[in-house]
Design an enzyme around this catalytic site. Structure first.
Site, PDB file in Angstrom:
ATOM      1  N   ASN A  25      83.893  51.052 -11.659  1.00  0.00           N
ATOM      2  CA  ASN A  25      82.241  50.499 -10.857  1.00  0.00           C
ATOM      3  C   ASN A  25      81.979  49.326 -11.193  1.00  0.00           C
ATOM      4  OD1 ASN A  25      80.336  51.183  -9.578  1.00  0.00           O
ATOM      5  ND2 ASN A  25      79.361  53.088 -10.389  1.00  0.00           N
ATOM      6  N   LYS A  61      78.857  49.036  -9.004  1.00  0.00           N
ATOM      7  CA  LYS A  61      78.166  49.350  -8.454  1.00  0.00           C
ATOM      8  C   LYS A  61      77.122  47.649  -7.126  1.00  0.00           C
ATOM      9  CE  LYS A  61      77.188  52.140 -12.844  1.00  0.00           C
ATOM     10  NZ  LYS A  61      76.342  52.267 -13.743  1.00  0.00           N
ATOM     11  N   HIS A  63      78.959  59.435  -7.331  1.00  0.00           N
ATOM     12  CA  HIS A  63      78.214  59.248  -8.816  1.00  0.00           C
ATOM     13  C   HIS A  63      76.879  59.817  -8.895  1.00  0.00           C
ATOM     14  CE1 HIS A  63      76.789  56.132 -11.181  1.00  0.00           C
ATOM     15  NE2 HIS A  63      77.829  56.106 -11.373  1.00  0.00           N
ATOM     16  N   GLU A  81      74.345  58.402 -10.415  1.00  0.00           N
ATOM     17  CA  GLU A  81      73.156  57.492  -9.440  1.00  0.00           C
ATOM     18  C   GLU A  81      73.069  57.915  -7.996  1.00  0.00           C
ATOM     19  OE1 GLU A  81      74.912  53.512 -10.260  1.00  0.00           O
ATOM     20  OE2 GLU A  81      74.331  53.927 -12.423  1.00  0.00           O
ATOM     21  N   GLU A 106      80.978  61.842 -16.212  1.00  0.00           N
ATOM     22  CA  GLU A 106      80.758  61.097 -16.313  1.00  0.00           C
ATOM     23  C   GLU A 106      78.899  62.076 -17.329  1.00  0.00           C
ATOM     24  OE1 GLU A 106      81.700  56.796 -15.065  1.00  0.00           O
ATOM     25  OE2 GLU A 106      79.998  58.108 -13.677  1.00  0.00           O
ATOM     26  N   GLY A 121      75.237  53.189 -18.560  1.00  0.00           N
ATOM     27  CA  GLY A 121      74.356  52.034 -18.515  1.00  0.00           C
ATOM     28  C   GLY A 121      73.171  52.301 -19.620  1.00  0.00           C
ATOM     29  N   SER A 134      79.369  54.454 -20.502  1.00  0.00           N
ATOM     30  CA  SER A 134      79.162  53.363 -21.536  1.00  0.00           C
ATOM     31  C   SER A 134      81.054  52.669 -22.287  1.00  0.00           C
ATOM     32  CB  SER A 134      78.070  53.332 -22.030  1.00  0.00           C
ATOM     33  OG  SER A 134      76.752  53.224 -21.833  1.00  0.00           O
TER      34      SER A 134
HETATM   35  C1  PEP Z   1      79.347  54.154 -14.280  1.00  0.00           C
HETATM   36  O1  PEP Z   1      78.359  53.373 -12.896  1.00  0.00           O
HETATM   37  O2  PEP Z   1      80.160  54.899 -13.115  1.00  0.00           O
HETATM   38  C2  PEP Z   1      79.245  53.921 -15.487  1.00  0.00           C
HETATM   39  C3  PEP Z   1      79.823  54.927 -16.013  1.00  0.00           C
HETATM   40  O3  PEP Z   1      78.511  53.074 -15.843  1.00  0.00           O
HETATM   41  P1  PEP Z   1      78.537  51.881 -17.114  1.00  0.00           P
HETATM   42  O4  PEP Z   1      79.515  51.904 -17.765  1.00  0.00           O
HETATM   43  O5  PEP Z   1      77.621  51.210 -17.117  1.00  0.00           O
HETATM   44  O6  PEP Z   1      77.758  52.883 -17.979  1.00  0.00           O
END
Ligand code: PEP
Length: 250
Positions: free
Chosen positions: A9, A11, A94, A96, A166, A172, A212
């Site tokens: 992803n 973003k 997501h 976000e 997630e 992040g 992460s």
């Molecule tokens: C994501 O954006 O779905 C995500 C898991 O980000 P990160 O790996 O940076 O935590």
């Protein structure tokens, strides 16, 4: 045994020039994997990504779509517009988008249904916040997100869905769920799908972990019995790191 599905992803990152460079680096690095590789890029990079990945094992996804086919929805993109470009996947719900853009279980459901009708494969994200986990509400939140977010999705449609668990506190932040925490939560999510769709559909459903995940922790996470892949944010922006995640599980 299922293979793993590893999705990046990106973003709101990467210009077209940077997209060309990253995909150019990635193609040879992941060419020999048996796992499924997906990159979910910003709208502006979709055409470039589809063109550059033709004839490779890399699939392209978007990061959202609307539920209407067309109309007065300024700034939105219809699922059929993505299909026309050659896009195969779309990330929906997501955290976000839930946090910053008012996405709810109901709007995630509408988007999921529309994406499926158009022939896209949605990657539907769910996950609890730190506060919810600390208050002992993790199962309640995950259960609600699945039951509300999938209530009109048929068992036939579910076969084209990927779910990404997630935990919001791990996205992040550099804090990853432990292998066991991620596996236990995904086992719980699978049990909710089993209640709704039966054992066979729940067993076949791909449920990824995201939060992460990177080249250092991917092997442990991907070796867990319920974790069918990863949704990778930060580490998907560096070709070598993303390729190591893709290849962490043979
Ligand atoms: C994501 O954006 O779905 C995500 C898991 O980000 P990160 O790996 O940076 O935590």
């Amino acid at each position: 045994m299922k293979n793993k599905i590893i999705a990046g992803n990106w973003k709101m990152n990467k210009t077209i020039a940077e997209t060309k460079q990253l995909i150019g680096q990635l193609i040879p690095l992941v060419a020999d994997t048996n796992n499924t590789v997906i990159i979910c890029v910003p709208y502006t990079n979709l055409a470039t990504a589809v063109e550059l990945t033709k004839g490779t094992n890399i699939h392209v996804g978007a990061q959202n779509c609307h539920w209407k086919e067309s109309g007065a929805y300024t700034g939105e993109i219809a699922p059929s517009m993505l299909v026309e470009l050659g896009v195969e996947y779309v990330v929906l719900g997501h955290s976000e988008r839930r946090t910053y853009f008012g996405e709810t279980d109901n709007t995630v459901l509408l988007r999921t249904k529309a994406a499926l009708s158009a022939g896209l494969k949605p990657i539907v994200c769910i996950g609890e916040t730190l506060e919810e986990r600390n208050n002992g509400q993790m199962e309640q939140v995950l259960s609600r997100q699945v039951k509300e977010g999938f209530k009109d999705v048929t068992v036939e449609e579910l076969a084209n869905v990927i779910v990404a668990y997630e935990p919001v506190w791990a996205i992040g932040t550099g804090v990853t769920a432990t292998d066991e925490q991620a596996n236990d939560a995904i086992a719980f999510v699978r049990s909710v799908f089993q209640e709704m769709y039966g054992k066979q559909a729940a067993d076949q459903l791909y449920i990824q972990y995201g939060g992460s995940m990177n080249d250092k922790n991917a092997q442990g996470l991907l070796s867990m019995s319920h974790i069918d892949g990863g949704l990778i944010g930060g580490a998907s922006l560096v070709a070598e790191k993303f390729a190591q995640v893709v290849k962490a599980h043979k």
